[in-house]
Scaffold this motif. Structure first.
Motif, mmCIF file in Angstrom:
data_model
loop_
_atom_site.group_PDB
_atom_site.id
_atom_site.type_symbol
_atom_site.label_atom_id
_atom_site.label_comp_id
_atom_site.label_asym_id
_atom_site.label_seq_id
_atom_site.Cartn_x
_atom_site.Cartn_y
_atom_site.Cartn_z
ATOM 1 N N ALA A 464 -9.182 -41.383 96.856
ATOM 2 C CA ALA A 464 -8.045 -41.201 97.764
ATOM 3 C C ALA A 464 -6.753 -40.971 96.982
ATOM 4 O O ALA A 464 -5.953 -40.078 97.307
ATOM 5 C CB ALA A 464 -7.910 -42.431 98.667
ATOM 6 N N LYS A 465 -6.535 -41.765 95.961
ATOM 7 C CA LYS A 465 -5.318 -41.627 95.164
ATOM 8 C C LYS A 465 -5.247 -40.260 94.490
ATOM 9 O O LYS A 465 -4.191 -39.596 94.463
ATOM 10 C CB LYS A 465 -5.269 -42.739 94.125
ATOM 11 C CG LYS A 465 -4.015 -42.734 93.275
ATOM 12 C CD LYS A 465 -4.044 -43.898 92.278
ATOM 13 C CE LYS A 465 -2.799 -43.879 91.395
ATOM 14 N NZ LYS A 465 -2.821 -44.983 90.391
ATOM 15 N N PHE A 467 -6.716 -37.324 95.329
ATOM 16 C CA PHE A 467 -6.479 -36.192 96.228
ATOM 17 C C PHE A 467 -5.092 -36.246 96.854
ATOM 18 O O PHE A 467 -4.511 -35.191 97.171
ATOM 19 C CB PHE A 467 -7.560 -36.152 97.308
ATOM 20 C CG PHE A 467 -8.854 -35.566 96.825
ATOM 21 C CD1 PHE A 467 -8.931 -34.222 96.468
ATOM 22 C CD2 PHE A 467 -9.995 -36.346 96.712
ATOM 23 C CE1 PHE A 467 -10.121 -33.675 96.010
ATOM 24 C CE2 PHE A 467 -11.182 -35.811 96.262
ATOM 25 C CZ PHE A 467 -11.258 -34.475 95.898
ATOM 26 N N VAL A 468 -4.521 -37.431 97.060
ATOM 27 C CA VAL A 468 -3.135 -37.510 97.535
ATOM 28 C C VAL A 468 -2.194 -36.927 96.491
ATOM 29 O O VAL A 468 -1.234 -36.191 96.801
ATOM 30 C CB VAL A 468 -2.767 -38.966 97.875
ATOM 31 C CG1 VAL A 468 -1.254 -39.105 98.080
ATOM 32 C CG2 VAL A 468 -3.492 -39.417 99.137
ATOM 33 N N TYR A 479 -6.152 -31.170 100.740
ATOM 34 C CA TYR A 479 -6.615 -32.274 99.898
ATOM 35 C C TYR A 479 -6.568 -33.621 100.628
ATOM 36 O O TYR A 479 -7.262 -34.571 100.262
ATOM 37 C CB TYR A 479 -5.766 -32.356 98.631
ATOM 38 C CG TYR A 479 -6.066 -31.259 97.626
ATOM 39 C CD1 TYR A 479 -7.328 -31.132 97.068
ATOM 40 C CD2 TYR A 479 -5.077 -30.363 97.229
ATOM 41 C CE1 TYR A 479 -7.604 -30.127 96.152
ATOM 42 C CE2 TYR A 479 -5.336 -29.350 96.316
ATOM 43 C CZ TYR A 479 -6.610 -29.246 95.782
ATOM 44 O OH TYR A 479 -6.879 -28.254 94.879
ATOM 45 N N ALA A 483 -8.921 -37.020 100.715
ATOM 46 C CA ALA A 483 -8.387 -38.377 100.522
ATOM 47 C C ALA A 483 -8.785 -39.289 101.674
ATOM 48 O O ALA A 483 -9.093 -40.472 101.491
ATOM 49 C CB ALA A 483 -6.869 -38.337 100.380
#
Length: 680
Positions: A464-465, A467-468, A479, A483
């Motif tokens: 998640a981190k 793609f953020v 993206y 995430a």
């Protein structure tokens, strides 16, 4: 009481602190009231022993904690030379253990040092009382023959130790008629040691013999004596007869009951000591020692109490079955039964449910309504017995049986109370063992949680981190969908971990639930798609359970079957069940059916390889990309919280997939029921 020493009572005070001995001497002499009391002092045990050999001492007051010879060693030395001298242990190092040891060795009294001067008044009173009682006892023994003749049988012996006369009390006491006993040698009616009576007779009639001699002997009673055992105490005194020949006059008392009482007190003291030793051992036992320590306790108590068998049973209130968990036998006897059901021993179990001791001198004493209990006891050759309830949280969790094979064993109230203490000690020990086992299980679960969560949450968090950051750096919102997958994965993991934590708690109140109904509700709550079918067989019955948590277990197993089934692994079968359609046209079949000890859940999926059946319940174990790895762990936690067992077993022949078997206990009589020892 003055013997020329200038005082009625002469006390020897022994203490290694000179200033204290001076202080105690002053106060004892001042607080003795009307008694003229004098005190001598010694600062060591060896010096005090020398003074005892040289002076007349009426009472010893001694400290306990002294260098060289301590108070108990000094007391032993005194008793070796002066068995009846009053001895008071006056010590600042007081404890129940010290007091117990002091009285065992032979202390007359025990007093713990305190602050203030009032204690010396108490000590002075105890000294005076001890000396008075000692002198009264000595006077009684000195004039015993004259006093005891009032309530004793009186007889005379000729120079050949044959009875020449006996009175009516003697005849009533021994069971002999006068015609039967006259002319008989006294030693002929002595059972245990006739030579000792001959020696006493020769001593009294000897030229330098004492005025009187005391003896104690078991007599062979006459035909009119109502009991088997006759223990007598007597005195012999010489007297001149005709032709200046020496004869003997004697007295005789029946001291059988006195000896029995003395023996009973001695036995109860030894039993108390044994129970104290075993309770200390049980309290200090490590978890892996408890079974051994319990059986050692049964052996120790059984040997001291003269028992033949001792057994510990744990009782399941839901199945009304008790199972023998620990036992001891003192000989080659028939063992107690492995299981006892309420049906087989209703009278016994009913009394134990009321937290009453069950105590009988003989199995034949049972009332008519206890015929089933009587048959059970007779099948294992039980004579007299005591059954002690094991009570925890106001519930019967088991009982301890102490018995003998022969009939006629008498049980005193004190003895039964002591045996109940043994049962209580064992109950507390087993409860402690269970608490420690639960704590270890909780700690292990916490460690697994920490390990799995820290590992499994880190991956989706990193996804998640990452793609953020990509969405921000490249200004590409697509993206964020990737995430969101990571966040969703984290949400799934957290929900399953919380569920697992909650389901691991011990089940409290339960209701009788229909297993079939719970399974069908669980199936309806799971998204199984259109190609899955549930088959529920007859005969599932009911079980005490937390219905919501049992449904959660079914849901997880059903979801697991659907997620892991492959479209090509369906089975074609027709078991004739009324609760599901024919399964030849479906891809996923899940079946719930009864077993001899509970029920099973099986499917027609790919199954679980035999080498992996032991690890499928581990936290985080999964073969599915979307699974959290907690589903089967949750099922296992629910099963354990109910006190059941869960296992992966070989597949059903007609399905060939996974098969999970729930052992809920209590169905077969040979299956050990589930037990719960609560916190006390």
């Amino acid at each position: 009481m003055d013997d020329g020493s200038g005082a009625d009572v002469h006390v020897l005070h022994v203490d290694d602190e000179p200033s204290l001995t001076d202080l105690v001497s002053i106060f004892l002499e001042r607080e003795a009231g009307d008694v003229d009391l004098s005190v001598s002092t010694s600062n060591t045990g060896s010096e005090a022993l020398d003074r005892l050999r040289q002076e007349r001492i009426d009472c010893v007051v001694s400290d306990y904690d002294m260098p060289g010879i301590d108070g108990l060693a000094f007391l032993r030395a005194v008793r070796a030379e002066h068995p009846d001298l009053p001895f008071i242990l006056f010590t600042g190092k007081g404890s129940e253990e010290v007091a117990r040891d002091a009285f065992r060795v032979g202390a007359t009294d025990y007093m713990q040092k305190d602050t203030g001067t009032d204690q010396y008044t108490v000590l002075a009173n105890r000294v005076v009382n001890a000396v008075s009682q000692s002198r009264a006892k000595a006077a009684s023994e000195r004039y015993g023959t004259a006093i005891e003749v009032l309530d004793s049988g009186v007889y005379s012996l000729d120079s050949d130790a044959r009875f020449s006369s006996v009175d009516d009390v003697f005849c009533d006491l021994t069971g002999y008629s006068r015609a039967d006993i006259l002319g008989t040698r006294f030693s002929d009616i002595i059972e245990d040691a006739p030579d000792e009576l001959e020696t006493v007779f020769e001593t009294v009639t000897g030229a330098d013999g004492p005025d009187t001699e005391r003896f104690e002997a078991h007599l062979s009673p006459g035909p009119n004596y109502p009991h088997d055992d006759l223990l007598c105490e007597g005195h012999l005194a010489a007297r001149p007869e005709e032709d200046d020949e020496l004869g003997v006059i004697g007295t005789l008392q029946d001291v059988t009951e006195r000896r029995r009482y003395r023996d009973r007190i001695h036995y109860e003291t030894r039993l108390k000591d044994a129970i104290l030793d075993t309770s200390t051992s049980l309290m200090s036992a490590e978890a892996d020692e408890i079974g051994t320590k319990i059986e050692w306790t049964l052996q120790r108590v059984g040997e001291v109490a003269g028992l033949d068998r001792c057994s510990v049973y744990l009782y399941d209130d839901e199945t009304n079955v008790a199972v023998r968990m620990h036992d001891w036998q003192g000989g080659q006897y028939t063992p107690h039964p492995n299981c006892i059901s309420l049906h087989d021993a209703r009278w016994l179990v009913t009394r134990l449910h009321q937290f009453e001791n069950a105590c009988l001198h003989s199995a034949s004493d049972l009332p008519p309504e206890a015929s089933n209990t009587k048959r059970l006891l007779e099948s294992v050759d039980t004579g007299g017995f005591v059954a002690i309830p094991m009570v925890s949280k106001w519930s019967l969790v088991g009982f301890v049986v102490f018995d003998v094979v022969d009939d006629g064993r008498s049980w005193t109230d004190t003895e039964v109370d002591l045996l109940r203490s043994v049962g209580n000690n064992i109950t507390h020990t087993l409860a402690r063992q269970r608490r420690e086992r639960e704590l270890r299980r909780q700690n292990d679960r916490l460690e697994e949680f920490a390990s799995v969560v820290s590992h499994d949450l880190r991956n989706p968090l990193n996804v998640a981190k990452g793609f953020v950051e990509l969405a921000r750096d490249e200004n590409d919102l697509t993206y964020l969908d990737r995430a969101l997958d990571g966040v969703t994965r984290m949400d799934t993991l957290l929900n399953d971990v919380l569920t697992l934590a909650r389901q691991g708690r011990k089940v409290g109140e339960t209701d009788s639930v229909a297993i079939e109904r719970v399974a069908e509700r669980a199936w309806m709550a799971v998204d199984t798609g259109t190609n899955a079918v549930l088959v529920v067989e007859d005969g599932l019955g009911t079980t005490p359970a937390d219905e919501g948590r049992l449904q959660q277990a079914f849901e997880n197993l059903f979801r697991n079957a659907v997620e892991h089934s492959s479209t090509g692994s369906h089975a074609s079968h027709d078991n004739g069940a009324e609760h599901g359609p024919t399964t030849s046209d479906v891809n996923i079949v899940v079946r719930v059916g009864p077993t001899s000890t509970g029920f099973y859940v099986a499917d027609d999926g790919p199954g679980i390889p035999e080498e992996k059946r032991e690890i499928v319940f581990e936290h985080g174990h999964t073969t599915s990309e979307s699974g959290s790895g907690f589903g089967l762990s949750i099922v296992e936690s629910i099963v354990e919280a109910h006190g059941w067992e869960l296992s992966v077993t070989p597949p059903e022949p007609d399905l060939g997939g996974a098969r999970f078997e729930f052992d809920i206990g209590g169905v077969r009589p040979e299956v050990e029921p589930r037990f719960s020892l609560s916190d006390d």
